[in-house]
Scaffold this motif. Structure first.
Motif, mmCIF file in Angstrom:
data_model
loop_
_atom_site.group_PDB
_atom_site.id
_atom_site.type_symbol
_atom_site.label_atom_id
_atom_site.label_comp_id
_atom_site.label_asym_id
_atom_site.label_seq_id
_atom_site.Cartn_x
_atom_site.Cartn_y
_atom_site.Cartn_z
ATOM 1 N N UNK A 178 0.587 3.032 10.670
ATOM 2 C CA UNK A 178 0.294 3.191 9.243
ATOM 3 C C UNK A 178 -0.363 4.528 8.931
ATOM 4 N N UNK A 179 -0.242 4.908 7.684
ATOM 5 C CA UNK A 179 -0.802 6.194 7.250
ATOM 6 C C UNK A 179 -2.306 6.107 7.048
ATOM 7 N N UNK A 180 -2.891 7.285 6.889
ATOM 8 C CA UNK A 180 -4.334 7.416 6.776
ATOM 9 C C UNK A 180 -4.896 6.617 5.589
ATOM 10 N N UNK B 112 -11.460 7.771 4.578
ATOM 11 C CA UNK B 112 -10.334 8.699 4.775
ATOM 12 C C UNK B 112 -10.813 10.031 5.350
ATOM 13 N N UNK B 113 -11.934 10.533 4.812
ATOM 14 C CA UNK B 113 -12.492 11.792 5.322
ATOM 15 C C UNK B 113 -12.791 11.695 6.810
ATOM 16 N N UNK C 289 -7.479 3.331 5.701
ATOM 17 C CA UNK C 289 -8.776 3.380 5.019
ATOM 18 C C UNK C 289 -8.913 2.209 4.048
ATOM 19 N N UNK C 290 -7.834 1.916 3.311
ATOM 20 C CA UNK C 290 -7.876 0.809 2.347
ATOM 21 C C UNK C 290 -8.128 -0.522 3.061
ATOM 22 N N UNK C 291 -7.452 -0.717 4.186
ATOM 23 C CA UNK C 291 -7.610 -1.976 4.914
ATOM 24 C C UNK C 291 -9.036 -2.122 5.439
ATOM 25 N N UNK D 283 -16.327 5.762 12.377
ATOM 26 C CA UNK D 283 -15.382 6.364 13.316
ATOM 27 C C UNK D 283 -14.873 5.318 14.316
ATOM 28 N N UNK D 284 -15.801 4.553 14.860
ATOM 29 C CA UNK D 284 -15.380 3.575 15.863
ATOM 30 C C UNK D 284 -14.491 2.500 15.231
ATOM 31 N N UNK D 285 -14.887 2.023 14.046
ATOM 32 C CA UNK D 285 -14.094 0.994 13.371
ATOM 33 C C UNK D 285 -12.674 1.511 13.104
ATOM 34 N N UNK D 286 -12.574 2.773 12.729
ATOM 35 C CA UNK D 286 -11.256 3.326 12.408
ATOM 36 C C UNK D 286 -10.380 3.401 13.654
ATOM 37 N N UNK D 287 -10.953 3.881 14.751
ATOM 38 C CA UNK D 287 -10.162 3.996 15.982
ATOM 39 C C UNK D 287 -9.701 2.612 16.445
#
Ligand code: ADP
Ligand code: ZN
Length: 672
Positions: free
Chosen positions: A465-467, A505-506, A471-473, A451-455
Motif C-alpha cells: 500500500x501507498x504512504x 505520513x511525514x 498513515x490513514x490506517x 516509526x516502529x508502528x509504521x514499520x
C-alpha cells in the motif's frame, strides 16, 4: 627556454584579447588553465556552473588563434545573441543554423571561405551535411584558412545518462575525424555528474584533456524549499513579486496549462500596480513567444511565467529570483533553471515550492512517455528507470532537512566545496548559512513510537500500500479503501489514533529517506520494508531503536529569517558591511546619489539598445553601470578601468556615458 618564452607571449596575448574585447584584466583561475591548455595545443574539458565564464574560455583562443574556430551548440536561439554580443565587442563572429535562409547561409559560407570570420557557431545537425563538411575540410587542409579549435558547448548533451541527450551530438566525433588535420577539441558543460563526465571524454574522443572542474557552488544564490498547497503557491508568488517589484524574476511551471493559469492570476494582481507579467511556453505562437521573451530581456516585463522551454539561451545577467511553482524532473534540470538567477554575481534567490501533486504528475508524465512506445523494450525500460532515479533525487532535495546547497553539491560530486563553514548558534552540524534549511531553526522530536508502528504495519500488511493509506490506517480512518483492503483487520490499525495523519505520513517519508522503508517506482508507489527495517522491528535490549525527526520550529519565523539572509547578501554586494549599514562610510563622497545616477545611466543604455535593437545587457551589464556609479569616470581611460567595459564599448558609447555622468554631477553639485 625559447618555447617557454613563446608561451608567455601567447598568454600575454590571451590577456590582451580578454581586456580588449571583454574589458576584464584577468582570467578567473579555471579559465586561465583552460585557455593556456587550448592555446598550447591541448584538448580541454571545462565543467563549471552557469555564470562561471565558460564562453570566455573558447572565445579568447578563437579571437587570437589564426583560422576559424567552430563552436558546436544546441542552442539555436543563443547563437544569434552570442554573435551580436561578440560583434558589439568588436570581433568577427558568425553562425550557421536553420534560422538562416539558404541565401543567407550561402553568404556566410562564402565569407567564411574568404577567412573573414574568427569564430562560427554551428548546430550539431549541420556538421555532417556535405556542404558544410567540405567547407570545414578545405579550411582544415594544408593551405586552408585553418581550424585551430572545435569547442563543444553544453557537452553533457552527448550522454544518455543525462536528460538533455541529443543524438546529433554523437556526430561530433565523426566530424572531427573527417577533418584532414585534427584541431584542438575543448568541451564545456555546467552540469555533469562523474558518469556524464566520463561519457563526454569517451564520446568526443578527447585526448588527455586538461580538465578543470570548478566548484559547483554558486555562492551568490540563496536556496529555499517550501512545501505548500497549490492555492498557497500562487498567493506566495504574487506576494513575492509585489514585494520585489523592481526586480526581474522567472517563475517556472511544469505544464503549459499551469503556466496559463498562474499567468492569469499574477497578471490580475500585478498589472494594476504597474508590474508587467509575460508568459512563455511552446504552445504559444512564435511571434507571441518572441514578443514575451524580448519584453522580459529588455526589462519591460520584469516577471515571466514559463515552462522549461524558456531559458535555454537566455543570457540575461540580472535575473534576481527564480521561483519553481512545480518540481522539475531532476536536480540537473533544477540547478540549471535556478542557475539562471544571478549570473552577474550579485545576490539572487531560488525558491522551490512543491507538494505531493508535483511528484504524482511527474511520475504520470514519465509513465506516459514510455507507454507502449517500445520498439526496443529493454532500452525503454532502462531509460524509464533512469528517469525515476533522477526524480527520486529531486524528491530527496525537497524532503531533506540538511543543507540544500550541500545536497546539490554532493549530487554533483563536489563535496569538498562547502568546507565546514559554520553559522554560529544556528546549526551545530554546520551548513552554508545561505539556504532555507540552514537559516530555519529546527526542533528535534522523538518519534520512535510512530516509526516502529509504521514499520510493523508495513510488514504485517504485506508492503502493498501507498504512504497515505498506511498513515490513514494507523490513524484509524474508516473509509471505503480501508474496508475494501481489510486494513482494519491488520494488527496496528488505529494504534496511532492520537497522531494526525499528516504527521504519520511525514515520519513514513523520513523512514523512506533513511532506508527503513522503501518506496516503489511508478505512478502509484507502494511502501515496503527497507534494508534497515529489521533494526526497527528487533527488540535488541542493548541497542534499542530510536528515531528522531527534525521539523521546522515555526514557519513564519523561518520565512522572516530567509528574507533577512537575502537582504544581508544584498547589502554586502552594495559594499555595506552589515555592522556599518546606516553609519557614515569612508568612501569618497559622491555628488548625488549613486542610485539616481544608476537610473540615469540605465535609461541611456535603454536608448542605445532600442536604437540598435539589442538587449540592454549587450551594451553593458548592470554591474558595469554600477561600476561607473562608484568610479565616476571622467575620461575614456578611466572608463576602461570599469570592469566589463572593453575598448569597443568605450569607442561606441564611452563619450555618451562620460557626458551623462558629468551632467549628473554638475546638476547635483552643491551650490558654491
Ligand atoms: P557561462 O557560459 O559559464 O554561464 P558566461 O560566459 O556567460 O558564463 O559568463 C558569465 C559572466 O561572467 C558574464 O557576465 C561574463 O562577462 C563574466 N566573466 C567571464 N569571465 C570573466 C572574467 N575573467 N572576469 C570578470 N568577469 C568575467
Ligand atoms: Zn545550507
Amino acid at each position: 627556454m625559447e618555447q617557454a618564452d613563446t608561451f608567455e607571449r601567447t598568454m600575454d596575448g590571451a590577456r590582451e584579447a580578454l581586456s580588449r574585447y571583454f574589458g576584464y584584466d584577468s582570467f578567473r583561475p579555471g579559465q586561465e588553465r583552460l585557455v593556456q591548455a587550448i592555446i598550447s595545443g591541448r584538448d580541454a574539458l571545462g565543467v563549471m556552473p552557469t555564470g562561471a565564464g565558460k564562453s570566455i574560455c573558447y572565445q579568447v583562443p578563437a579571437l587570437m588563434l589564426p583560422g576559424i574556430t567552430f563552436v558546436v551548440s544546441p542552442l539555436v536561439s543563443l547563437m544569434g545573441d552570442q554573435v551580436r554580443a561578440l560583434k558589439a565587442a568588436g570581433a568577427r563572429p558568425s553562425y550557421l543554423n536553420s534560422s538562416l535562409t539558404p541565401a543567407q547561409q550561402n553568404t556566410v559560407l562564402k565569407r567564411a571561405r574568404e577567412g573573414w570570420y574568427q569564430i562560427m557557431y554551428v548546430a550539431p545537425e549541420r556538421l555532417l551535411e556535405p556542404r558544410f563538411l567540405s567547407f570545414a575540410q578545405a579550411a582544415a587542409a594544408e593551405g586552408g584558412i585553418g581550424v585551430p579549435l572545435v569547442a563543444v558547448d553544453e557537452a553533457h548533451c552527448i550522454s544518455q545518462w543525462g536528460q538533455d541527450f541529443r543524438p546529433s551530438y554523437l556526430d561530433i566525433a565523426a566530424f572531427i575525424e573527417a577533418l584532414p588535420c585534427r584541431p584542438v577539441v575543448a568541451a564545456f558543460t555546467a552540469t555533469a555528474t562523474e558518469r556524464v563526465r566520463a561519457d563526454i571524454v569517451r564520446a568526443l574522443g578527447l585526448r588527455r584533456p586538461e580538465t578543470v572542474v570548478t566548484g559547483f557552488d554558486r555562492e551568490n544564490l540563496f536556496f529555499s524549499v517550501e512545501e505548500m498547497g497549490d492555492t498557497a503557491k500562487a498567493a506566495w508568488i504574487r506576494d513575492y513579486a509585489l514585494t520585489h517589484a523592481d526586480e526581474s524574476g522567472i517563475v517556472y511551471c511544469s505544464t503549459r496549462k499551469a503556466v496559463d493559469e498562474l499567468y492569469l492570476k499574477l497578471a490580475h494582481a500585478l498589472e494594476p500596480v504597474g508590474i508587467h507579467v509575460a508568459r512563455y511556453h511552446a504552445g504559444m505562437s512564435q511571434p507571441d513567444r518572441t514578443e514575451n521573451q524580448v519584453a522580459f530581456i529588455n526589462d519591460a516585463a520584469p516577471v515571466i511565467v514559463a515552462t522549461n522551454a524558456f531559458g535555454m539561451g537566455i543570457d540575461k545577467p540580472n535575473v534576481r529570483y527564480v521561483i519553481h511553482n512545480n518540481v522539475p524532473e531532476s536536480i540537473e534540470a533544477y540547478y540549471q533553471e535556478a542557475g539562471r538567477a544571478g549570473r552577474d554575481g550579485d545576490p539572487a534567490a531560488c525558491y522551490l515550492l512543491w507538494n505531493g501533486n508535483d511528484f504524482r504528475l511527474r511520475r504520470y508524465l514519465i509513465d506516459r512517455e514510455f507507454e507502449g512506445a517500445a520498439r526496443d523494450p529493454e532500452a525503454a525500460e532502462f531509460a524509464r528507470q533512469n528517469r525515476y532515479r533522477l526524480l527520486n533525487a529531486m524528491e530527496g532535495y525537497c524532503q531533506t532537512t540538511g543543507c540544500l546547497r550541500g545536497y546539490i553539491l554532493r549530487y554533483f560530486g563536489d563535496e569538498g566545496a562547502l568546507g565546514v563553514e559554520r553559522v554560529p548558534g544556528e546549526d551545530a552540524e554546520g551548513g552554508c548559512g545561505r539556504c532555507s534549511n540552514c537559516t530555519t531553526p529546527y526542533e528535534t522530536e522523538d518519534v520512535t513510537d510512530i516509526a516502529r508502528a509504521a514499520v510493523l504495519f508495513v510488514r504485517d500488511s504485506g508492503g502493498r500500500f501507498g504512504r497515505a493509506l498506511v498513515a490513514e490506517a494507523l490513524h484509524g480512518a474508516n473509509n471505503e479503501r480501508i474496508r475494501n483492503y481489510h486494513l482494519d483487520d491488520v494488527a496496528g490499525y488505529g494504534s496511532l489514533s492520537h497522531e494526525p495523519t499528516g504527521r504519520i505520513k511525514d515520519v513514513i517519508g523520513q523512514l523512506i529517506g533513511r532506508g527503513y522503508l522503501v518506496q516503489s517506482q511508478g505512478q502509484y508507489p507502494v511502501v515496503g520494508l527497507g534494508p534497515h527495517a529489521v533494526e526497527a522491528i528487533a527488540e535488541a535490549p542493548d541497542s534499542p531503536f530510536g528515531f528522531t525527526m527534525k521539523r521546522r520550529a515555526s514557519k513564519a519565523r523561518g520565512r522572516a529569517r530567509v528574507q533577512r539572509a537575502v537582504d544581508l547578501l544584498r547589502d554586502e554586494a552594495a559594499g555595506i558591511a552589515p555592522a556599518q549599514a546606516g553609519m557614515p562610510t569612508t568612501r569618497r563622497p559622491h555628488v548625488g546619489d549613486d542610485a539616481d545616477l544608476f537610473e540615469r545611466l540605465r535609461e541611456l543604455r535603454r536608448e542605445f539598445a532600442l536604437e540598435r535593437q539589442w538587449a540592454p545587457y549587450m551594451i553593458c551589464s548592470d554591474k558595469a553601470l554600477r561600476g561607473m556609479c562608484r568610479q565616476r569616470p571622467a575620461t575614456r581611460e578611466e572608463l576602461l578601468e570599469v570592469p566589463g567595459i572593453g575598448e569597443k564599448k568605450v569607442e561606441d558609447f564611452g563619450d555618451a556615458f562620460i557626458a551623462e555622468i558629468a551632467r549628473f554631477e554638475e546638476e547635483r553639485a552643491p551650490e558654491a
